[in-house]
Design a protein around this motif. Structure first.
Motif, PDB file in Angstrom:
ATOM      1  N   ALA A  58      42.052  25.155 -94.348  1.00  0.00           N
ATOM      2  CA  ALA A  58      41.027  26.149 -94.675  1.00  0.00           C
ATOM      3  C   ALA A  58      39.627  25.549 -94.585  1.00  0.00           C
ATOM      4  N   HIS A  59      39.532  24.247 -94.836  1.00  0.00           N
ATOM      5  CA  HIS A  59      38.206  23.618 -94.844  1.00  0.00           C
ATOM      6  C   HIS A  59      37.780  23.102 -93.475  1.00  0.00           C
ATOM      7  N   ARG A  60      38.673  23.178 -92.510  1.00  0.00           N
ATOM      8  CA  ARG A  60      38.337  22.739 -91.138  1.00  0.00           C
ATOM      9  C   ARG A  60      37.707  21.337 -91.152  1.00  0.00           C
ATOM     10  N   GLN A  61      38.402  20.445 -91.863  1.00  0.00           N
ATOM     11  CA  GLN A  61      37.864  19.087 -92.034  1.00  0.00           C
ATOM     12  C   GLN A  61      37.920  18.308 -90.728  1.00  0.00           C
ATOM     13  N   VAL A  62      36.810  17.650 -90.371  1.00  0.00           N
ATOM     14  CA  VAL A  62      36.744  16.874 -89.128  1.00  0.00           C
ATOM     15  C   VAL A  62      36.488  15.385 -89.374  1.00  0.00           C
ATOM     16  N   ASP A  63      36.137  15.026 -90.617  1.00  0.00           N
ATOM     17  CA  ASP A  63      35.797  13.626 -90.888  1.00  0.00           C
ATOM     18  C   ASP A  63      36.495  13.129 -92.147  1.00  0.00           C
ATOM     19  N   ASP A  64      36.612  11.814 -92.240  1.00  0.00           N
ATOM     20  CA  ASP A  64      37.288  11.218 -93.401  1.00  0.00           C
ATOM     21  C   ASP A  64      36.783   9.788 -93.564  1.00  0.00           C
ATOM     22  N   ARG A  65      37.130   9.179 -94.705  1.00  0.00           N
ATOM     23  CA  ARG A  65      36.621   7.840 -95.014  1.00  0.00           C
ATOM     24  C   ARG A  65      37.334   6.779 -94.179  1.00  0.00           C
ATOM     25  N   PRO A  66      36.624   5.702 -93.827  1.00  0.00           N
ATOM     26  CA  PRO A  66      37.239   4.671 -92.982  1.00  0.00           C
ATOM     27  C   PRO A  66      38.283   3.833 -93.731  1.00  0.00           C
ATOM     28  N   TYR A  67      39.415   3.585 -93.096  1.00  0.00           N
ATOM     29  CA  TYR A  67      40.389   2.612 -93.629  1.00  0.00           C
ATOM     30  C   TYR A  67      39.693   1.264 -93.732  1.00  0.00           C
ATOM     31  N   GLY A  68      39.985   0.535 -94.778  1.00  0.00           N
ATOM     32  CA  GLY A  68      39.391  -0.784 -94.960  1.00  0.00           C
ATOM     33  C   GLY A  68      38.053  -0.744 -95.661  1.00  0.00           C
ATOM     34  N   GLY A  69      37.576   0.461 -95.919  1.00  0.00           N
ATOM     35  CA  GLY A  69      36.311   0.616 -96.633  1.00  0.00           C
ATOM     36  C   GLY A  69      35.118   0.590 -95.701  1.00  0.00           C
ATOM     37  N   GLY A  70      33.958   0.782 -96.268  1.00  0.00           N
ATOM     38  CA  GLY A  70      32.731   0.815 -95.467  1.00  0.00           C
ATOM     39  C   GLY A  70      32.000   2.115 -95.693  1.00  0.00           C
ATOM     40  N   PRO A  71      30.740   2.160 -95.246  1.00  0.00           N
ATOM     41  CA  PRO A  71      29.908   3.320 -95.529  1.00  0.00           C
ATOM     42  C   PRO A  71      30.243   4.516 -94.646  1.00  0.00           C
ATOM     43  N   GLY A  72      29.942   5.674 -95.133  1.00  0.00           N
ATOM     44  CA  GLY A  72      29.974   6.885 -94.311  1.00  0.00           C
ATOM     45  C   GLY A  72      31.363   7.381 -93.982  1.00  0.00           C
ATOM     46  N   MET A  73      31.384   8.308 -93.064  1.00  0.00           N
ATOM     47  CA  MET A  73      32.607   9.009 -92.683  1.00  0.00           C
ATOM     48  C   MET A  73      32.838   8.838 -91.182  1.00  0.00           C
ATOM     49  N   LEU A  74      34.104   8.892 -90.796  1.00  0.00           N
ATOM     50  CA  LEU A  74      34.466   8.802 -89.376  1.00  0.00           C
ATOM     51  C   LEU A  74      35.047  10.129 -88.908  1.00  0.00           C
ATOM     52  N   LEU A  75      34.883  10.420 -87.634  1.00  0.00           N
ATOM     53  CA  LEU A  75      35.496  11.614 -87.063  1.00  0.00           C
ATOM     54  C   LEU A  75      36.994  11.376 -86.894  1.00  0.00           C
ATOM     55  N   MET A  76      37.780  12.274 -87.444  1.00  0.00           N
ATOM     56  CA  MET A  76      39.237  12.159 -87.355  1.00  0.00           C
ATOM     57  C   MET A  76      39.671  12.406 -85.908  1.00  0.00           C
ATOM     58  N   PRO A  77      40.780  11.786 -85.493  1.00  0.00           N
ATOM     59  CA  PRO A  77      41.165  11.931 -84.084  1.00  0.00           C
ATOM     60  C   PRO A  77      41.656  13.325 -83.694  1.00  0.00           C
ATOM     61  N   GLU A  78      42.394  13.997 -84.560  1.00  0.00           N
ATOM     62  CA  GLU A  78      43.086  15.223 -84.136  1.00  0.00           C
ATOM     63  C   GLU A  78      42.157  16.338 -83.630  1.00  0.00           C
ATOM     64  N   PRO A  79      41.127  16.729 -84.397  1.00  0.00           N
ATOM     65  CA  PRO A  79      40.322  17.873 -83.921  1.00  0.00           C
ATOM     66  C   PRO A  79      39.654  17.623 -82.573  1.00  0.00           C
ATOM     67  N   VAL A  80      39.071  16.456 -82.414  1.00  0.00           N
ATOM     68  CA  VAL A  80      38.317  16.211 -81.176  1.00  0.00           C
ATOM     69  C   VAL A  80      39.257  16.027 -79.986  1.00  0.00           C
ATOM     70  N   VAL A  81      40.400  15.342 -80.206  1.00  0.00           N
ATOM     71  CA  VAL A  81      41.348  15.145 -79.101  1.00  0.00           C
ATOM     72  C   VAL A  81      41.980  16.484 -78.698  1.00  0.00           C
ATOM     73  N   SER A  82      42.367  17.294 -79.677  1.00  0.00           N
ATOM     74  CA  SER A  82      42.940  18.618 -79.359  1.00  0.00           C
ATOM     75  C   SER A  82      41.933  19.485 -78.619  1.00  0.00           C
ATOM     76  N   CYS A  83      40.694  19.408 -79.036  1.00  0.00           N
ATOM     77  CA  CYS A  83      39.645  20.202 -78.391  1.00  0.00           C
ATOM     78  C   CYS A  83      39.466  19.793 -76.940  1.00  0.00           C
ATOM     79  N   VAL A  84      39.356  18.504 -76.685  1.00  0.00           N
ATOM     80  CA  VAL A  84      39.171  18.039 -75.305  1.00  0.00           C
ATOM     81  C   VAL A  84      40.385  18.413 -74.463  1.00  0.00           C
ATOM     82  N   GLU A  85      41.572  18.266 -75.016  1.00  0.00           N
ATOM     83  CA  GLU A  85      42.781  18.629 -74.260  1.00  0.00           C
ATOM     84  C   GLU A  85      42.785  20.118 -73.908  1.00  0.00           C
ATOM     85  N   ALA A  86      42.371  20.950 -74.851  1.00  0.00           N
ATOM     86  CA  ALA A  86      42.339  22.403 -74.597  1.00  0.00           C
ATOM     87  C   ALA A  86      41.321  22.729 -73.500  1.00  0.00           C
TER      88      ALA A  86
END
Ligand code: 6GU
Length: 254
Positions: A58-86
Motif C-alpha cells: 500500500a505504501h509503494r515503498q522504493v527505498d530501505d536502509r543499507p545492510y551493514g549500516g550507514g547514512p541514508g536510504m538505498l533504492l530497493m532492487p525490485e521496483p526499478v528492475v521490474s519497471c525496466v523489464e516492463a
C-alpha cells in the motif's frame, strides 16, 4: 579524414525511455522547443515511467536502509528492475544506462556512441543510490556527468538526452552546426572565440582577419584559436582538483 560526428547510420527514429521517481521534472524539458518539435516530427520517441508504480504494498515503498549500516536510504532492487523489464518488453530492448556519480564520465565520444543506438533506457537514482544488484540484474552500464554530486540522476539524464538527441539527424535542423561543435571532428577541439555585430563593442574590436573575406586565412586562424583554447582548458585534466582531505559537509543543526 572525414569527421564522424553526425551519426550517419542512425535510425530515423530513436526511442529513449526514462525511468524515474520524479517524472514531472521532465515535462517542460521534453516539451521545450527543440525536443518538443523533434518529438512531434517523429524523429525521437521519449517516454517517462515512474518506477514507484512497480513497488509493492500500500505504501509503494522504493527505498530501505543499507545492510551493514550507514547514512541514508538505498533504492530497493525490485521496483526499478521490474519497471525496466516492463518498459523493455514494449519494443526491442534498448541499452540500459544508469545515471550514477560513480559511472563512466560522459564525453562527446560516448554521446556519439549512444546516439547510434535505436533505443536507450535511462535509469535515474535518488537518495544514496541503488542496491548494487540493480546494475547486475539489468546488465546496465553506469554513466556520470562529472565529478560532483547531484541529489539524483534526473538532471544527468536530461544532459544525456540533450547531448544525444541533437546528433539525431533532423533534430537540429542544421547538421553543419553539430559538425562544427566543440569536441566534434577528428581533433575534438573546443571552439575558439566567435563574434557578431557590432564590429566594435565598448572599445573591443572584432579581430581584423574575420573581416578580411579571405576564407583560407580565416579557417587557419580559427583552427589556431581552437587549438589554443583546447590547450588552455586541458591543463588540469583528467581530474581538475587535488585529492587530499575529505570534503567538508555542512548540515544545519549538527
Ligand atoms: Cl549521473 N548522478 C548523481 N546523483 N550525481 C552525479 C551524476 C549522476 N553525475 C555527476 N554527479
Amino acid at each position: 579524414m572525414a569527421p564522424t560526428v553526425l551519426v550517419s547510420n542512425a535510425p530515423v527514429a530513436m526511442r529513449i525511455d526514462i525511468v524515474t521517481l520524479f517524472p514531472e521534472m521532465f515535462t517542460s524539458f521534453l516539451d521545450g522547443s527543440l525536443l518538443g518539435s523533434a518529438r512531434k516530427a517523429g524523429l525521437i520517441d521519449i517516454r517517462v515511467t515512474n518506477f514507484r508504480d512497480f513497488a509493492a504494498g500500500a505504501h509503494r515503498q522504493v527505498d530501505d536502509r543499507p545492510y551493514g549500516g550507514g547514512p541514508g536510504m538505498l533504492l530497493m532492487p525490485e521496483p526499478v528492475v521490474s519497471c525496466v523489464e516492463a518498459v523493455q518488453r514494449e519494443a526491442a530492448p534498448g541499452r540500459v544506462v544508469m545515471l550514477t556519480p560513480g559511472g563512466r564520465r560522459l564525453d562527446q565520444p560516448l554521446v556519439e556512441d549512444l546516439a547510434c543506438q535505436d533505443r536507450l533506457v535511462l535509469v535515474c537514482g535518488r537518495y544514496e543510490g541503488f542496491d548494487a544488484r540493480v546494475c547486475e540484474a539489468l546488465a546496465a552500464e553506469e554513466i556520470s556527468i562529472g565529478d560532483y554530486v547531484l541529489s539524483g540522476g534526473e538532471v544527468a539524464a536530461m544532459v544525456v538526452v540533450e547531448a544525444v538527441t541533437r546528433l539525431v539527424p533532423g533534430v537540429l535542423g542544421d547538421e553543419e552546426s553539430a559538425r562544427q561543435d566543440s569536441f566534434s571532428g577528428v581533433e575534438r577541439l573546443v571552439e575558439g572565440p566567435q563574434y557578431t555585430r557590432p564590429r566594435e563593442f565598448r572599445g573591443l574590436e572584432v579581430p581584423e582577419i574575420l573581416l578580411s573575406g579571405d576564407h583560407g586565412r580565416i579557417a587557419r586562424w580559427r583552427h589556431e584559436q581552437a587549438v589554443a583554447a583546447t590547450g588552455r582548458r586541458d591543463l588540469g585534466s583528467p581530474r581538475s582538483f587535488p585529492v587530499q582531505s575529505p570534503a567538508p559537509v555542512h548540515r544545519s543543526g549538527s
